[in-house]
Motif scaffolding. Structure first.
Motif, mmCIF file in Angstrom:
data_model
loop_
_atom_site.group_PDB
_atom_site.id
_atom_site.type_symbol
_atom_site.label_atom_id
_atom_site.label_comp_id
_atom_site.label_asym_id
_atom_site.label_seq_id
_atom_site.Cartn_x
_atom_site.Cartn_y
_atom_site.Cartn_z
ATOM 1 N N UNK A 173 4.720 -48.431 -5.310
ATOM 2 C CA UNK A 173 4.059 -48.366 -6.534
ATOM 3 C C UNK A 173 5.177 -48.880 -7.540
ATOM 4 N N UNK A 174 6.535 -48.019 -7.408
ATOM 5 C CA UNK A 174 7.495 -48.583 -8.438
ATOM 6 C C UNK A 174 7.888 -49.946 -8.243
ATOM 7 N N UNK A 175 8.080 -50.322 -6.989
ATOM 8 C CA UNK A 175 8.393 -51.833 -6.707
ATOM 9 C C UNK A 175 7.589 -52.695 -7.141
ATOM 10 N N UNK A 176 6.256 -52.834 -6.854
ATOM 11 C CA UNK A 176 5.264 -53.460 -7.389
ATOM 12 C C UNK A 176 5.202 -53.561 -8.801
ATOM 13 N N UNK A 177 5.140 -52.399 -9.548
ATOM 14 C CA UNK A 177 5.221 -52.354 -11.143
ATOM 15 C C UNK A 177 6.325 -53.238 -11.707
ATOM 16 N N UNK A 178 7.779 -52.921 -10.897
ATOM 17 C CA UNK A 178 8.814 -53.587 -11.433
ATOM 18 C C UNK A 178 8.769 -55.130 -11.245
ATOM 19 N N UNK A 179 8.241 -55.516 -9.967
ATOM 20 C CA UNK A 179 8.107 -57.057 -9.839
ATOM 21 C C UNK A 179 7.134 -57.547 -10.827
ATOM 22 N N UNK A 180 6.038 -56.876 -11.109
ATOM 23 C CA UNK A 180 5.227 -57.533 -11.989
ATOM 24 C C UNK A 180 5.782 -57.428 -13.352
ATOM 25 N N UNK A 181 6.565 -56.518 -13.679
ATOM 26 C CA UNK A 181 6.998 -56.546 -15.174
ATOM 27 C C UNK A 181 8.084 -57.736 -15.277
ATOM 28 N N UNK A 182 8.860 -57.725 -14.207
ATOM 29 C CA UNK A 182 10.019 -58.799 -14.549
ATOM 30 C C UNK A 182 9.469 -60.258 -14.346
ATOM 31 N N UNK A 183 8.264 -60.561 -13.455
ATOM 32 C CA UNK A 183 7.850 -61.807 -13.520
ATOM 33 C C UNK A 183 7.041 -62.097 -14.781
ATOM 34 N N UNK A 184 6.550 -61.154 -15.255
ATOM 35 C CA UNK A 184 5.641 -61.271 -16.622
ATOM 36 C C UNK A 184 6.602 -61.784 -17.789
ATOM 37 N N UNK A 185 7.707 -60.871 -17.841
ATOM 38 C CA UNK A 185 8.474 -61.069 -18.713
ATOM 39 C C UNK A 185 8.973 -62.549 -18.816
ATOM 40 N N UNK A 186 9.405 -62.850 -17.620
ATOM 41 C CA UNK A 186 10.027 -64.202 -17.459
ATOM 42 C C UNK A 186 9.136 -65.274 -17.931
ATOM 43 N N UNK A 187 7.906 -65.066 -17.464
ATOM 44 C CA UNK A 187 6.903 -66.048 -17.826
ATOM 45 C C UNK A 187 6.650 -66.168 -19.451
ATOM 46 N N UNK A 188 6.380 -64.774 -19.939
ATOM 47 C CA UNK A 188 6.521 -64.806 -21.428
ATOM 48 C C UNK A 188 7.639 -65.495 -22.245
ATOM 49 N N UNK A 189 8.834 -65.250 -21.625
ATOM 50 C CA UNK A 189 9.879 -66.027 -22.232
ATOM 51 C C UNK A 189 9.677 -67.630 -22.256
ATOM 52 N N UNK A 190 9.517 -67.999 -21.052
ATOM 53 C CA UNK A 190 9.017 -69.404 -20.628
ATOM 54 C C UNK A 190 7.766 -70.008 -21.655
ATOM 55 N N UNK A 191 7.009 -69.316 -21.310
ATOM 56 C CA UNK A 191 5.724 -69.854 -22.113
ATOM 57 C C UNK A 191 5.505 -69.116 -23.460
ATOM 58 N N UNK A 192 6.460 -68.879 -24.326
ATOM 59 C CA UNK A 192 6.188 -68.137 -25.438
ATOM 60 C C UNK A 192 5.831 -69.076 -26.629
ATOM 61 N N UNK A 193 5.615 -70.130 -26.545
ATOM 62 C CA UNK A 193 4.781 -70.932 -27.626
ATOM 63 C C UNK A 193 3.315 -71.280 -27.217
ATOM 64 N N UNK A 194 3.128 -70.562 -26.153
ATOM 65 C CA UNK A 194 1.733 -70.779 -25.988
ATOM 66 C C UNK A 194 0.904 -69.681 -25.927
ATOM 67 N N UNK A 195 -0.531 -69.907 -26.197
ATOM 68 C CA UNK A 195 -1.401 -68.906 -26.240
ATOM 69 C C UNK A 195 -1.896 -68.360 -24.908
ATOM 70 N N UNK A 196 -1.049 -68.042 -24.059
ATOM 71 C CA UNK A 196 -1.489 -67.684 -22.787
ATOM 72 C C UNK A 196 -1.205 -66.062 -22.462
ATOM 73 N N UNK A 197 -1.484 -65.729 -21.469
ATOM 74 C CA UNK A 197 -1.773 -64.405 -21.010
ATOM 75 C C UNK A 197 -0.697 -64.039 -19.692
ATOM 76 N N UNK A 198 0.336 -63.916 -19.789
ATOM 77 C CA UNK A 198 1.361 -63.989 -18.866
ATOM 78 C C UNK A 198 0.957 -62.597 -17.879
#
Length: 659
Positions: A173-198
């Protein structure tokens, strides 16, 4: 410093040849002290903290602290990275996740919609138009598939077997949540200018690859999820099997899965969308789904079907139901934090008239006794903050004597010790001689603060094209070294590239532990990647740290667990012989204990002045940390020091000793 819990994360690489453009995000800005308070060259001189001479035993000595250095790199540091979030305000009727991007209000039980993973839902509000500010900068196009694959490989989730998918454990559970959060944050940084749902994109991509656990619906607790765990996204509840629907407030097993062909409720989310009564923490009056919540304005009576019927049947079957409570996120007013409050039983049900004169179902749920406290802790903390309840064991209301913007309470409800040994409280580093740079760096001219995607900003250029923090102050960078704005910059104190310069943003307290001396914890929840504090003290020369139990040594070695390195990050190859002594003068970081499974990690932050560099050690949360959970980080290994101290962290991965 002595010892706590956690897991670690690390940096990633992005193929910058595929980067095309980027735009910034309209955001909420944190508040920082004045420009004069942030100078790298000056250190605030608060009134010294003088503790009453302790009557109890002092904490035993602890080996110096060390950062995250890769194996076989004695003097070359490799920090494991955990990035996150990006914030913006949203229009009424919508809430925002931890990155501030607009999401459906999780409190409104849109229970006729069982899954919003596709993002195409009836009655869903239209996305807001991009801001004019965002239109000023180009977008960035990055292929995130390799990024996710690297994370899955590094955290050993590529070949997650069917047993772990059906029934997880704490580690999975900890590994899955960590990967989700790492990946989501990186997409939020890349797509910050868009109205997306990372968050949606991240969860969808993980699901496509089969990365989820506890897939079989069950009555009772979910393996690997503990009472009191917190989440900042509904998607997180889904991928670990705590609550399957992404929008519906009631999850249940269908008649096909029950012996007597009756649906039974397995979990509910109470997040404020209906007129639920939260009670005293052991009682919840929950409002059924449907009817009055139609978005077209029409009002109907609720029907005894779906989740409502399942809750009704659970009254008679007396089965346990998982309860997730949603509370407002103070740091992000449009968002929510979800608290797993444990198991309840549906004691009774009835119908009553709502404010709109429609018939609604009401369900009284009573908490099963003998469980750890969760929501009650939140209520108690709020009462302390509001001054309506007294706190037991308070020695000093503010250990910092006003040196920090947020007071730091000193608490001991364990024994009669009156406080730690005398030291002077200083909120930042004291340098006798800074590091010399080959040439001075230009400051930015961002009068309104550095904006994501501004290719002309030298501070963004120094961070290789991206701002390292979200507008909510959460770390998104995978780089070893963070380059913040400094005295030559024209940006204001609340610039998002000055996060570590404003001091702690959450309410921290120093408390007496049962067996590890004094420790550090927070009264506020901390999201993964959230800034905690820096390590303050006096920068000393190598070799001057003998017999000092309050030393941070950046030349120590840490062997990261499944590190995700950014091999394009040249800064990781640069040695940083930074040693800090907090024995005579320091801040709250000196009380952070060691753990072999920490929930906090550190990064190097540099602030420049002319041709001089001032390095700082900043601590960030590895994962979401609930209130009152001890904050710990890994002290690492000093191979030159043969002394070993017994580790009392109590984690499953405890190494038994540390240097």
């Amino acid at each position: 410093m002595e010892q706590g819990t956690g897991s670690n994360a690390n940096p990633l690489s992005v193929d910058k040849t595929r980067v095309l453009d980027v735009k910034p995000l309209r955001c909420l800005s944190p508040v920082f002290p004045s420009q004069s308070e942030m100078s790298s060259l000056s250190t605030p001189q608060p009134s010294p903290f003088v503790c009453v001479p302790p009557t109890g035993p002092f904490p035993s000595g602890v080996s110096p602290i060390f950062p995250f250095v890769a194996p076989n790199e004695t003097s070359q540091q490799t920090t494991s990275g955990v990035p996150l979030n990006s914030g913006r305000s949203t229009r009424p009727g919508r809430s925002a996740g931890a990155d501030g991007l607009a999401v459906e209000d999780d409190g409104v039980h849109v229970n006729d919609v069982e899954d919003s993973s596709t993002g195409k839902k009836k009655g869903r509000p239209k996305k807001p138009k991009r801001s004019q500010q965002a239109a000023e900068f180009p977008r960035v196009e990055v292929d995130v598939e390799p990024l996710l694959n690297q994370l899955l490989t590094s955290f050993k989730l590529v070949e997650l077997d069917q047993v772990k998918k059906a029934d997880g454990d704490k580690e999975v559970v900890a590994r899955i949540l960590l990967v989700f959060d790492l990946f989501r944050r990186r997409m939020a940084q890349i797509d910050e200018s868009r109205d997306t749902r990372p968050d949606l994109k991240a969860s969808n991509m993980l699901r496509t690859k089969g990365i989820r656990t506890n897939q079989t619906k069950r009555i009772g607790n979910v393996p690997g999820v503990e009472v009191g765990d917190i989440f900042f996204f509904r998607m997180e509840l889904c991928i670990v099997g705590l609550h399957a629907p992404t929008m519906s407030g009631i999850d249940y097993v269908s008649p096909k899965l029950t012996r007597d062909e009756e649906p039974l409720a397995v979990s509910i989310v109470s997040a404020g969308g209906y007129d639920d009564d939260g009670g005293d923490g052991d009682l919840l009056v929950y409002t059924g789904q449907g009817g009055v919540q139609r978005k077209d304005g029409k009002m109907f009576d609720q029907k005894l079907e779906g989740g409502n019927l399942a809750l009704e049947k659970s009254v008679h079957r007396a089965n346990e139901v998982r309860v997730i409570r949603g509370v407002k996120d103070v740091a992000n007013p449009t968002g929510k934090i979800y608290i797993y409050d444990g198991l309840y039983k549906v004691q009774e049900s009835w119908t009553e008239k709502s404010k709109s004169e429609c018939n609604v179902f009401k369900y009284k749920l009573v908490r099963v006794p003998g469980q750890p406290e969760a929501f009650k802790v939140w209520k108690s903390i709020q009462q302390w903050k509001d001054g309506v309840a007294s706190r037991v064991g308070v020695i000093l209301p503010d250990l910092t004597s006003g040196a920090e913007r947020q007071p730091v309470c000193l608490v001991n409800d364990v024994d009669d010790e009156k406080g730690p040994a005398y030291f002077t409280y200083i909120p930042t580093l004291k340098y006798s001689k800074p590091f010399i740079m080959p040439r001075p760096s230009p400051g930015c001219h961002c009068l309104d603060g550095c904006q994501s995607g501004d290719s002309n900003c030298p501070c963004i250029q120094r961070n290789e094209g991206f701002l390292p923090y979200s507008s909510l102050g959460v770390l998104m960078s995978y780089k070893t070294l963070i380059r913040e704005c400094f005295s030559a910059c024209s940006c204001p104190p609340d610039c998002r590239n000055r996060i570590s310069q404003g001091g702690p943003k959450v309410r921290l307290e120093v408390f007496k532990t049962k067996n590890r001396g004094w420790g550090l914890r927070s009264l506020d929840p901390i999201r993964g990647g959230g800034f905690i504090c820096e390590y303050a003290g006096e920068v000393i020369d190598v070799g001057n740290d003998k017999d000092d139990n309050y030393t941070f040594d950046a030349t120590r070695i840490y062997e990261p667990l499944e590190a995700v390195h950014d091999y394009n990050d040249e800064s990781r190859k640069v040695p940083f012989p930074l040693i800090i002594s907090a024995k005579n003068g320091g801040n709250i970081a000196r009380f952070m204990n060691h753990s072999c499974s920490p929930n906090v990690y550190w990064k190097l932050v540099v602030r420049e002045s002319n041709n001089e560099a001032y390095f700082h050690i900043a601590f960030f949360a590895i994962r979401h940390i609930p209130p009152m959970q001890e904050l710990t980080y890994d002290y690492g290994i000093n191979k030159a020091d043969r002394r070993r101290k017994q580790c009392l962290c109590g984690s499953l991965n405890c190494r038994r000793y540390f240097h």
